[in-house]
Design an enzyme around this catalytic site. Structure first.
Site, PDB file in Angstrom:
ATOM      1  N   CYS A  55       0.868  -1.251   0.155  1.00  0.00           N
ATOM      2  CA  CYS A  55      -0.098   0.056   0.031  1.00  0.00           C
ATOM      3  C   CYS A  55       0.996   1.207   0.063  1.00  0.00           C
ATOM      4  O   CYS A  55       1.906   1.392   0.820  1.00  0.00           O
ATOM      5  CB  CYS A  55      -0.731  -0.014   1.265  1.00  0.00           C
ATOM      6  SG  CYS A  55      -1.672   1.369   1.516  1.00  0.00           S
ATOM      7  N   ASP A  62      -0.432  -6.001   0.326  1.00  0.00           N
ATOM      8  CA  ASP A  62      -1.500  -6.270  -0.523  1.00  0.00           C
ATOM      9  C   ASP A  62      -1.388  -7.468  -1.025  1.00  0.00           C
ATOM     10  O   ASP A  62      -0.464  -7.780  -1.827  1.00  0.00           O
ATOM     11  CB  ASP A  62      -2.070  -5.326  -1.180  1.00  0.00           C
ATOM     12  CG  ASP A  62      -2.478  -3.940  -0.598  1.00  0.00           C
ATOM     13  OD1 ASP A  62      -3.239  -4.052   0.458  1.00  0.00           O
ATOM     14  OD2 ASP A  62      -2.174  -2.837  -0.986  1.00  0.00           O
TER      15      ASP A  62
END
Length: 157
Positions: A55, A62
């Site tokens: 992120c 992620d």
């Protein structure tokens, strides 16, 4: 119809036991080989269940399954180089939508396919799952029309 040594020139990662894994975004690691069937229209599909990026705001990881489908023209992507390329996103900070579009654009630059689509099925964070879809069809061909149609119908699958 086996491939000869000349056709395999430029493929350096497949079978290489001393593979180095990139520590940052590395589009230059992608390798291509000639499509032996450029007159046939057919799909090639990759399912990449271990995609990771960061992120850009929090630096937290992620996770996603990335689906890549394309109709090759002259060149095709070599799968081990694709694996290493996707691995290079591990320390790369970008939003989900950016990752999917970057992957698609890098593969277009490498292969110039007739058609390509990239779909990211990201693991929910904060109770929301993000599933970006990007596609492209070669301009002035039936694949441009296919891309438009698939864009509007992709979520009905």
């Amino acid at each position: 119809m086996s491939r000869n040594t000349e056709e395999l020139q430029g493929i350096s990662l497949l079978g290489n036991q001393k593979t180095r894994y990139p520590t940052g975004y590395a589009p230059e690691i992608l390798e291509a080989f000639d499509n032996k069937h450029p007159d046939n229209d057919y799909f090639v599909k990759f399912v990449c269940p271990e995609f990771t990026s960061l992120c850009p705001m929090t630096g937290q990881p992620d996770f996603a399954t990335i689906y890549i489908r394309y109709i090759p023209h002259i060149k095709m992507v070599e799968s081990k180089s694709l694996k290493l390329y996707l691995f290079s996103f591990r320390n790369h900070g970008d939003f989900h939508e950016d990752c999917v579009n970057i992957i698609m654009k890098d593969l277009i630059a490498l292969m110039d396919p007739k058609y390509i689509e990239v779909f990211g099925e990201f693991t929910p964070r904060g109770g929301i799952a993000i599933h970006p879809f990007a596609n492209y069809g070669k301009a002035g061909t039936e694949f441009e029309t296919l891309a438009r149609k698939r864009l509007f119908e992709h979520d009905s699958q």
